[in-house]
Design a protein around this motif. Sequence first.
Motif, PDB file in Angstrom:
ATOM      1  N   LYS A 243       0.797  -1.115   0.377  1.00  0.00           N
ATOM      2  CA  LYS A 243       0.545   0.159   0.267  1.00  0.00           C
ATOM      3  C   LYS A 243       0.800   1.322   0.171  1.00  0.00           C
ATOM      4  O   LYS A 243       0.380   2.682  -0.576  1.00  0.00           O
ATOM      5  CB  LYS A 243      -0.509   0.454   0.862  1.00  0.00           C
ATOM      6  CG  LYS A 243      -1.746  -1.272   0.672  1.00  0.00           C
ATOM      7  CD  LYS A 243      -2.855  -0.632   0.043  1.00  0.00           C
ATOM      8  CE  LYS A 243      -3.614  -1.616  -0.563  1.00  0.00           C
ATOM      9  NZ  LYS A 243      -4.367  -1.750  -1.487  1.00  0.00           N
ATOM     10  N   LYS A 244       2.104   1.029   0.708  1.00  0.00           N
ATOM     11  CA  LYS A 244       2.898   1.994   0.541  1.00  0.00           C
ATOM     12  C   LYS A 244       3.976   1.937  -0.751  1.00  0.00           C
ATOM     13  O   LYS A 244       4.888   2.407  -0.511  1.00  0.00           O
ATOM     14  CB  LYS A 244       4.024   1.984   2.065  1.00  0.00           C
ATOM     15  CG  LYS A 244       4.457   3.661   1.646  1.00  0.00           C
ATOM     16  CD  LYS A 244       5.121   3.901   3.199  1.00  0.00           C
ATOM     17  CE  LYS A 244       6.005   5.162   3.739  1.00  0.00           C
ATOM     18  NZ  LYS A 244       6.755   5.587   4.270  1.00  0.00           N
ATOM     19  N   CYS A 245       3.113   2.083  -1.382  1.00  0.00           N
ATOM     20  CA  CYS A 245       4.264   2.340  -3.297  1.00  0.00           C
ATOM     21  C   CYS A 245       3.339   3.258  -4.382  1.00  0.00           C
ATOM     22  O   CYS A 245       2.289   3.839  -4.097  1.00  0.00           O
ATOM     23  CB  CYS A 245       3.720   0.364  -4.294  1.00  0.00           C
ATOM     24  SG  CYS A 245       4.689  -0.283  -2.754  1.00  0.00           S
TER      25      CYS A 245
ATOM     26  N   ARG B 292      11.255  14.764  -5.169  1.00  0.00           N
ATOM     27  CA  ARG B 292       9.853  15.151  -5.128  1.00  0.00           C
ATOM     28  C   ARG B 292       9.302  13.468  -4.566  1.00  0.00           C
ATOM     29  O   ARG B 292       9.393  13.788  -3.527  1.00  0.00           O
ATOM     30  CB  ARG B 292       9.018  15.696  -5.557  1.00  0.00           C
ATOM     31  CG  ARG B 292       9.324  17.257  -5.491  1.00  0.00           C
ATOM     32  CD  ARG B 292       8.620  18.147  -6.371  1.00  0.00           C
ATOM     33  NE  ARG B 292       8.756  19.838  -6.089  1.00  0.00           N
ATOM     34  CZ  ARG B 292       7.949  20.058  -6.518  1.00  0.00           C
ATOM     35  NH1 ARG B 292       6.802  20.507  -7.602  1.00  0.00           N
ATOM     36  NH2 ARG B 292       8.163  21.478  -6.628  1.00  0.00           N
ATOM     37  N   ILE B 293       9.700  12.886  -5.380  1.00  0.00           N
ATOM     38  CA  ILE B 293       9.399  11.642  -5.058  1.00  0.00           C
ATOM     39  C   ILE B 293      10.184  10.329  -4.368  1.00  0.00           C
ATOM     40  O   ILE B 293       9.070  10.098  -3.713  1.00  0.00           O
ATOM     41  CB  ILE B 293       8.963  11.118  -6.698  1.00  0.00           C
ATOM     42  CG1 ILE B 293       8.262  11.329  -7.653  1.00  0.00           C
ATOM     43  CG2 ILE B 293       9.026   8.978  -6.525  1.00  0.00           C
ATOM     44  CD1 ILE B 293       6.483  11.054  -6.678  1.00  0.00           C
ATOM     45  N   ALA B 294      10.758  10.846  -4.254  1.00  0.00           N
ATOM     46  CA  ALA B 294      11.604  10.346  -2.860  1.00  0.00           C
ATOM     47  C   ALA B 294      10.997  10.520  -2.141  1.00  0.00           C
ATOM     48  O   ALA B 294      11.235   9.434  -0.954  1.00  0.00           O
ATOM     49  CB  ALA B 294      12.756  10.637  -2.889  1.00  0.00           C
ATOM     50  N   PHE B 295      10.886  11.935  -1.976  1.00  0.00           N
ATOM     51  CA  PHE B 295      10.423  12.163  -0.404  1.00  0.00           C
ATOM     52  C   PHE B 295       9.262  11.187  -0.362  1.00  0.00           C
ATOM     53  O   PHE B 295       8.134  10.652   1.363  1.00  0.00           O
ATOM     54  CB  PHE B 295      10.364  13.577  -0.103  1.00  0.00           C
ATOM     55  CG  PHE B 295      11.529  14.220   0.298  1.00  0.00           C
ATOM     56  CD1 PHE B 295      12.111  14.100   1.223  1.00  0.00           C
ATOM     57  CD2 PHE B 295      12.595  15.403  -0.571  1.00  0.00           C
ATOM     58  CE1 PHE B 295      12.983  14.691   1.505  1.00  0.00           C
ATOM     59  CE2 PHE B 295      13.777  16.074  -0.387  1.00  0.00           C
ATOM     60  CZ  PHE B 295      14.072  15.273   0.796  1.00  0.00           C
ATOM     61  N   CYS B 296       8.170  11.842  -1.511  1.00  0.00           N
ATOM     62  CA  CYS B 296       6.510  10.815  -0.921  1.00  0.00           C
ATOM     63  C   CYS B 296       6.667   9.200  -0.916  1.00  0.00           C
ATOM     64  O   CYS B 296       6.040   8.549   0.021  1.00  0.00           O
ATOM     65  CB  CYS B 296       6.488  11.161  -2.238  1.00  0.00           C
ATOM     66  SG  CYS B 296       5.819  12.996  -3.135  1.00  0.00           S
ATOM     67  N   LYS B 297       7.478   8.327  -1.574  1.00  0.00           N
ATOM     68  CA  LYS B 297       7.698   7.688  -1.033  1.00  0.00           C
ATOM     69  C   LYS B 297       8.358   6.962   0.505  1.00  0.00           C
ATOM     70  O   LYS B 297       7.880   5.902   0.818  1.00  0.00           O
ATOM     71  CB  LYS B 297       8.898   6.602  -2.545  1.00  0.00           C
ATOM     72  CG  LYS B 297       8.365   6.324  -2.822  1.00  0.00           C
ATOM     73  CD  LYS B 297       9.274   6.365  -4.400  1.00  0.00           C
ATOM     74  CE  LYS B 297       9.836   4.559  -3.818  1.00  0.00           C
ATOM     75  NZ  LYS B 297      10.817   4.364  -5.561  1.00  0.00           N
ATOM     76  N   GLN B 298       8.737   7.800   1.290  1.00  0.00           N
ATOM     77  CA  GLN B 298       9.086   7.893   2.703  1.00  0.00           C
ATOM     78  C   GLN B 298       7.844   8.485   3.815  1.00  0.00           C
ATOM     79  O   GLN B 298       8.219   7.824   5.124  1.00  0.00           O
ATOM     80  CB  GLN B 298      10.563   8.342   2.495  1.00  0.00           C
ATOM     81  CG  GLN B 298      11.548   7.588   2.212  1.00  0.00           C
ATOM     82  CD  GLN B 298      12.306   6.346   1.929  1.00  0.00           C
ATOM     83  OE1 GLN B 298      11.764   6.200   3.224  1.00  0.00           O
ATOM     84  NE2 GLN B 298      11.786   5.363   0.855  1.00  0.00           N
ATOM     85  N   CYS B 299       6.994   8.924   2.618  1.00  0.00           N
ATOM     86  CA  CYS B 299       6.407   9.234   3.760  1.00  0.00           C
ATOM     87  C   CYS B 299       4.698   8.781   4.246  1.00  0.00           C
ATOM     88  O   CYS B 299       4.201   7.691   3.453  1.00  0.00           O
ATOM     89  CB  CYS B 299       5.464  10.659   2.749  1.00  0.00           C
ATOM     90  SG  CYS B 299       3.892  11.585   4.065  1.00  0.00           S
TER      91      CYS B 299
ATOM     92  N   SER C 120      -0.715   3.667  -2.149  1.00  0.00           N
ATOM     93  CA  SER C 120      -1.374   3.273  -3.235  1.00  0.00           C
ATOM     94  C   SER C 120      -1.496   4.267  -3.929  1.00  0.00           C
ATOM     95  O   SER C 120      -2.230   4.821  -5.436  1.00  0.00           O
ATOM     96  CB  SER C 120      -2.247   2.684  -3.042  1.00  0.00           C
ATOM     97  OG  SER C 120      -2.706   1.522  -2.354  1.00  0.00           O
ATOM     98  N   GLY C 121      -0.302   5.224  -4.029  1.00  0.00           N
ATOM     99  CA  GLY C 121      -0.193   6.222  -5.308  1.00  0.00           C
ATOM    100  C   GLY C 121      -0.820   7.311  -5.059  1.00  0.00           C
ATOM    101  O   GLY C 121      -1.233   8.652  -5.333  1.00  0.00           O
ATOM    102  N   MET C 122      -1.574   7.208  -3.758  1.00  0.00           N
ATOM    103  CA  MET C 122      -2.012   9.120  -2.801  1.00  0.00           C
ATOM    104  C   MET C 122      -1.551   9.369  -2.480  1.00  0.00           C
ATOM    105  O   MET C 122      -1.550   8.699  -1.421  1.00  0.00           O
ATOM    106  CB  MET C 122      -3.434   8.203  -2.904  1.00  0.00           C
ATOM    107  CG  MET C 122      -4.074   8.436  -4.589  1.00  0.00           C
ATOM    108  SD  MET C 122      -6.412   7.863  -4.300  1.00  0.00           S
ATOM    109  CE  MET C 122      -7.189   9.317  -4.062  1.00  0.00           C
TER     110      MET C 122
ATOM    111  N   GLU D 158       2.080  11.028  -8.410  1.00  0.00           N
ATOM    112  CA  GLU D 158       2.819  11.142  -9.494  1.00  0.00           C
ATOM    113  C   GLU D 158       2.375  12.116 -10.511  1.00  0.00           C
ATOM    114  O   GLU D 158       3.502  12.769 -11.328  1.00  0.00           O
ATOM    115  CB  GLU D 158       2.887  10.006 -10.380  1.00  0.00           C
ATOM    116  CG  GLU D 158       3.744   8.475  -9.220  1.00  0.00           C
ATOM    117  CD  GLU D 158       2.895   7.580  -9.635  1.00  0.00           C
ATOM    118  OE1 GLU D 158       4.225   6.589  -9.817  1.00  0.00           O
ATOM    119  OE2 GLU D 158       2.115   6.860  -9.589  1.00  0.00           O
ATOM    120  N   VAL D 159       1.515  12.905  -9.716  1.00  0.00           N
ATOM    121  CA  VAL D 159       0.850  14.375 -10.936  1.00  0.00           C
ATOM    122  C   VAL D 159       1.303  15.477 -10.027  1.00  0.00           C
ATOM    123  O   VAL D 159       1.646  16.337 -10.664  1.00  0.00           O
ATOM    124  CB  VAL D 159      -0.377  14.644 -11.227  1.00  0.00           C
ATOM    125  CG1 VAL D 159      -0.643  15.140 -11.692  1.00  0.00           C
ATOM    126  CG2 VAL D 159      -0.611  12.497 -11.315  1.00  0.00           C
TER     127      VAL D 159
END
Length: 84
Positions: free
Chosen positions: A6-8, A43-50, A55-57, A66-67
Amino acid sequence: MKTNCKKCLLYEAGEMVTYDEIMKYVATLDKDDTVSECEYERRIAFCKQCDFLISGMCRKCGCFVEVRARLKNKDCPNVDNPMW
C-alpha cells in the motif's frame, strides 16, 4: 492470496490501468508548468518515504503524487511537515 504494497507509487503497486491514465494526463501538461526530471525524482523520493502515501495517493490531500510532484506550482501538502 496476493497483496500489494500500500505504500507504493501506482506503477509499483501494479495499478497499471490507473498509472497509464495518469501518464496520459501528465503528457498533456505544459512543460513550462512542470519541474525538471531531477526535481521530480527528488520529490518522489520524499513521497515514497512519507507515511501519508498509500497506493500512489497522498492521504493529506487526495492527489496522485505522480502528478502533484511534477507541477511547479504545487508543494508537499503536509502543512505540519512539508517535505518539498
